[in-house]
Design an enzyme around this catalytic site. Structure first.
Site, short mmCIF file in Angstrom:
data_model
loop_
_atom_site.label_atom_id
_atom_site.label_comp_id
_atom_site.label_asym_id
_atom_site.label_seq_id
_atom_site.Cartn_x
_atom_site.Cartn_y
_atom_site.Cartn_z
N LYS A 6 -1.24 -42.29 54.02
CA LYS A 6 -2.08 -41.31 53.25
C LYS A 6 -2.39 -42.08 51.99
O LYS A 6 -2.01 -43.20 51.78
CB LYS A 6 -1.25 -40.18 52.88
CG LYS A 6 0.36 -40.71 52.17
CD LYS A 6 0.21 -41.04 50.43
CE LYS A 6 1.39 -41.29 49.90
NZ LYS A 6 1.41 -41.69 48.52
N ALA A 104 4.15 -49.76 49.58
CA ALA A 104 2.65 -49.99 49.48
C ALA A 104 2.11 -48.63 48.85
O ALA A 104 0.88 -48.57 48.37
CB ALA A 104 2.13 -50.08 50.66
N GLY A 108 4.33 -44.62 54.41
CA GLY A 108 4.67 -45.03 55.83
C GLY A 108 6.10 -44.36 56.20
O GLY A 108 6.25 -43.83 57.41
N GLY A 109 6.97 -44.71 55.28
CA GLY A 109 8.31 -44.13 55.64
C GLY A 109 8.38 -42.77 55.80
O GLY A 109 9.15 -42.02 56.58
N ASP A 143 7.48 -36.93 50.05
CA ASP A 143 6.12 -36.88 50.72
C ASP A 143 6.14 -36.56 52.08
O ASP A 143 5.50 -36.07 52.66
CB ASP A 143 5.63 -38.15 50.63
CG ASP A 143 5.15 -38.72 49.21
OD1 ASP A 143 4.97 -37.90 48.25
OD2 ASP A 143 4.86 -39.80 48.98
#
Length: 292
Positions: A6, A104, A108-109, A143
């Site tokens: 995202k 980043a 991703g996690g 998130d």
């Protein structure tokens, strides 16, 4: 199953809460950069995780930190939470093909955790309502709720766990760049000064229709960029590089260290990517916003 990354097109830190966290207003959009998770039944009650580092299409991926495969990994935490919630005795073998870089700001996690909830629900034949998915997601991270949602663009508030899906998707091409270094999210928030911008996420959302896109790029904002630049000179370097590129607008995503520019087309984005690679940036990717 694919787990998308995202971008935060707008991120406002409203206030620091008594519990040590921060209230946010952010607009997130999923992009077509994916991790892949493979779920396979096994004969035991254990859940195991194997991580394979994969390249994103033909892109060079910079060295990744060693990722844990035990109880501290969000995938295992999501699997354990689901097992306990649904009282499942079965186990699973999970393979995570990792393309989204860590540390980043690309989520991703969190995306992997959300995809684990959805993937194991299918594997174990668990019927969860969307509200149940959101409740489980909120226990895993700020998130994760965005990624269990059914739209590719959403406004998230609170710690990020309050998700308001937007039916009108963002339709943009981006070039995304990440230096070899990463940043700790808690460290960035520790340096943040809440309430620095008075622009609200509602004002940003009003600029999303195509006819208002020139206003959108003007309101692009991330309250975490300034503290990230104080902590990491690579973020400052990326901002200086993007200042020299003919992109519509640019900023850092999440708590960094990834940085993105808005482009007019995939061809434009590929041209910008070539210039960034020539500047020595180790991780550059051309993406566009997902439609659903």
């Amino acid at each position: 199953m694919r787990a998308p990354a995202k971008l935060n097109l707008f991120l406002r830190v409203v206030r620091r809460r008594e519990d040590g966290f921060h209230d946010l207003e952010t607009l997130m959009t999923a992009i077509n950069l994916y991790d892949t998770l493979v779920f396979k039944a096994n004969d035991s009650s254990d859940v195991t995780l194997k991580i394979v580092m994969g390249a994103a299409r033909d892109q060079h991926t910079p060295p990744q930190p060693t990722l844990p495969t035990g109880p501290n990994n969000l995938v295992i935490r999501a699997a354990t939470l689901l097992k306990e919630y649904a009282k499942v005795a079965a186990g699973a073998e999970i393979t995570l093909i990792k393309r989204i870089p860590s540390e980043a700001g690309l989520g991703g996690g969190s995306s992997d955790a959300a995809t684990t909830l959805k993937g194991l629900s299918r594997l174990w034949n668990i019927s969860l309502t969307q509200d149940e998915l959101f409740q489980l997601a909120a226990k895993l991270g700020s998130d994760v709720g965005f990624f269990v949602g059914k739209t590719a663009t959403a406004v998230c508030r609170g710690r990020g766990e309050r998700v308001d899906p937007l039916q009108a998707p963002v339709s943009q091409h981006f070039v995304v760049a990440k230096p070899a270094s990463g940043l700790s999210t808690p460290a960035v928030f520790k340096q943040c000064e809440p309430g620095r911008t008075q622009t609200t996420v509602e004002e940003f959302v009003r600029t999303l229709p195509q006819s208002q896109s020139h206003h959108m790029v003007r309101l692009l904002h991330n309250d975490l960029q300034s503290p990230a630049e104080l902590l990491n000179e690579d973020v400052r370097h990326l901002r200086n590089l993007f200042n020299k590129l003919p992109v519509f607008a640019h900023q850092m995503t999440g708590s960094g260290t990834s940085y993105f520019g808005i482009c007019s087309s995939s061809r434009h984005a590929r041209s910008m990517a070539a210039r960034l690679k020539a500047s020595g940036i180790p991780w550059v990717y051309v993406v566009r916003s997902c439609t659903q």
